[in-house]
Design a protein around this motif. Structure first.
Motif, short mmCIF file in Angstrom:
data_model
loop_
_atom_site.label_atom_id
_atom_site.label_comp_id
_atom_site.label_asym_id
_atom_site.label_seq_id
_atom_site.Cartn_x
_atom_site.Cartn_y
_atom_site.Cartn_z
N MET A 128 33.82 -35.19 12.46
CA MET A 128 34.68 -34.58 11.45
C MET A 128 35.40 -35.66 10.64
SD MET A 128 36.16 -31.06 13.19
CE MET A 128 37.03 -31.86 14.52
N TYR A 129 35.84 -36.70 11.32
CA TYR A 129 36.49 -37.82 10.63
C TYR A 129 35.48 -38.65 9.84
CZ TYR A 129 38.74 -42.21 9.66
OH TYR A 129 39.20 -43.32 9.02
N GLU A 130 34.40 -39.06 10.51
CA GLU A 130 33.41 -39.93 9.86
C GLU A 130 32.76 -39.27 8.65
OE1 GLU A 130 32.01 -42.73 13.64
OE2 GLU A 130 30.65 -41.14 12.96
N ASP A 131 32.58 -37.95 8.72
CA ASP A 131 31.94 -37.22 7.62
C ASP A 131 32.94 -36.76 6.56
OD1 ASP A 131 29.59 -37.61 9.03
OD2 ASP A 131 29.49 -35.55 9.78
N GLY A 132 34.23 -36.99 6.81
CA GLY A 132 35.25 -36.62 5.83
C GLY A 132 35.31 -35.13 5.55
N LEU A 133 35.21 -34.32 6.59
CA LEU A 133 35.21 -32.87 6.40
C LEU A 133 36.53 -32.38 5.81
CD1 LEU A 133 33.47 -31.36 9.56
CD2 LEU A 133 32.46 -32.12 7.41
N SER A 134 36.44 -31.31 5.07
CA SER A 134 37.62 -30.68 4.48
C SER A 134 38.48 -30.05 5.59
CB SER A 134 37.21 -29.58 3.50
OG SER A 134 36.63 -28.49 4.22
N ASN A 135 39.73 -29.81 5.28
CA ASN A 135 40.62 -29.14 6.25
C ASN A 135 40.06 -27.78 6.64
OD1 ASN A 135 42.33 -31.30 6.23
ND2 ASN A 135 43.86 -30.34 4.91
N GLN A 136 39.49 -27.07 5.68
CA GLN A 136 38.92 -25.75 5.97
C GLN A 136 37.76 -25.88 6.96
OE1 GLN A 136 37.48 -23.72 2.49
NE2 GLN A 136 37.01 -21.85 3.60
N ALA A 137 36.89 -26.84 6.77
CA ALA A 137 35.75 -27.05 7.68
C ALA A 137 36.23 -27.47 9.07
CB ALA A 137 34.80 -28.09 7.10
N ILE A 138 37.26 -28.30 9.11
CA ILE A 138 37.82 -28.73 10.40
C ILE A 138 38.43 -27.55 11.14
CG2 ILE A 138 39.63 -30.13 11.47
CD1 ILE A 138 39.03 -32.23 9.21
N GLU A 139 39.17 -26.70 10.44
CA GLU A 139 39.76 -25.51 11.07
C GLU A 139 38.68 -24.57 11.57
OE1 GLU A 139 42.99 -23.40 9.22
OE2 GLU A 139 44.00 -25.28 8.69
N TYR A 140 37.61 -24.43 10.80
CA TYR A 140 36.50 -23.58 11.23
C TYR A 140 35.88 -24.13 12.52
CZ TYR A 140 32.15 -20.96 11.21
OH TYR A 140 31.10 -20.16 11.59
N ALA A 141 35.62 -25.43 12.53
CA ALA A 141 35.05 -26.05 13.74
C ALA A 141 36.00 -25.92 14.91
CB ALA A 141 34.73 -27.53 13.47
N TYR A 142 37.27 -26.13 14.66
CA TYR A 142 38.28 -25.99 15.72
C TYR A 142 38.19 -24.60 16.35
CZ TYR A 142 42.86 -25.54 17.94
OH TYR A 142 43.86 -25.31 18.85
N ASN A 143 38.13 -23.57 15.53
CA ASN A 143 38.11 -22.19 16.03
C ASN A 143 36.79 -21.82 16.70
OD1 ASN A 143 40.78 -21.34 15.32
ND2 ASN A 143 40.13 -21.27 13.19
N LYS A 144 35.69 -22.38 16.23
CA LYS A 144 34.37 -22.01 16.75
C LYS A 144 33.89 -22.88 17.91
CE LYS A 144 33.40 -18.61 14.03
NZ LYS A 144 33.31 -17.27 14.54
N ILE A 145 34.29 -24.15 17.94
CA ILE A 145 33.71 -25.11 18.87
C ILE A 145 34.64 -25.47 20.03
CG2 ILE A 145 32.86 -27.49 19.08
CD1 ILE A 145 30.93 -25.57 17.57
#
Length: 165
Positions: A128-145
């Motif tokens: 998530m850091y290395e790929d520079g994901l958006s806050n929205q994508a990070i929150e989605y991953a947080y909730n799903k993963i």
């Protein structure tokens, strides 16, 4: 044995600082999450081994397919890891589980153990850091993963998330 494997992975990735940095960071987060979650010593050993080797097929994939996408790594990585772990005298049972984890570390719909969960969380933290994901994508991953308390805590703090559990 973990340090020997770590050094061998650095040798194997010689000249590829980006990839060495990646697996070192995944290893560090995986170890931190595993120890915070108080996994047993055998599980920790599998997690550390898998974290160091999870992307072991990446160079072969680039040569063979001109791509290093996750599914190709899952296909090519286990055989390379099997040979390396045998050469380093890792137990067959450990090697088999690590090969399984490598073969599934980009598959998120049937996570079947704490070792698998922690590997995925550690890899996500780094990607998530290395790929520079958006806050929205990070929150989605947080909730799903993310499922472990320590992995969730690290993710929230690292990315300053204001999500509710």
């Amino acid at each position: 044995m973990i340090n020997k494997l770590h050094c061998e992975m650095i040798r194997l990735y010689c000249g590829d600082a980006k990839r060495i940095q990646h697996f070192c960071k995944v290893h560090s987060y995986a170890k931190l999450i595993a120890e915070t979650e108080k996994v047993d010593a055998d599980t920790l050993f599998v997690i550390e081994t898998a974290a160091l080797t999870h992307d072991i097929g990446i160079h072969l994939c680039e040569e063979k397919y001109g791509s290093c996408n996750g599914k190709l790594q899952e296909k090519e990585g286990p055989a390379i890891a099997k040979k390396l772990l045998a050469d380093l005298n890792f137990d067959d049972k450990v090697s088999e589980r690590v090969q399984y984890l490598i073969a599934h570390h980009h598959t998120y719909d049937n996570i079947d153990g704490i070792d698998y969960q922690i590997l995925v969380e550690a890899d996500f933290l780094v990607n998530m850091y290395e790929d520079g994901l958006s806050n929205q994508a990070i929150e989605y991953a947080y909730n799903k993963i993310f499922k472990t308390a320590s992995g969730k805590s690290i993710c929230r703090k690292m990315f300053n998330l204001s999500v509710q559990d």
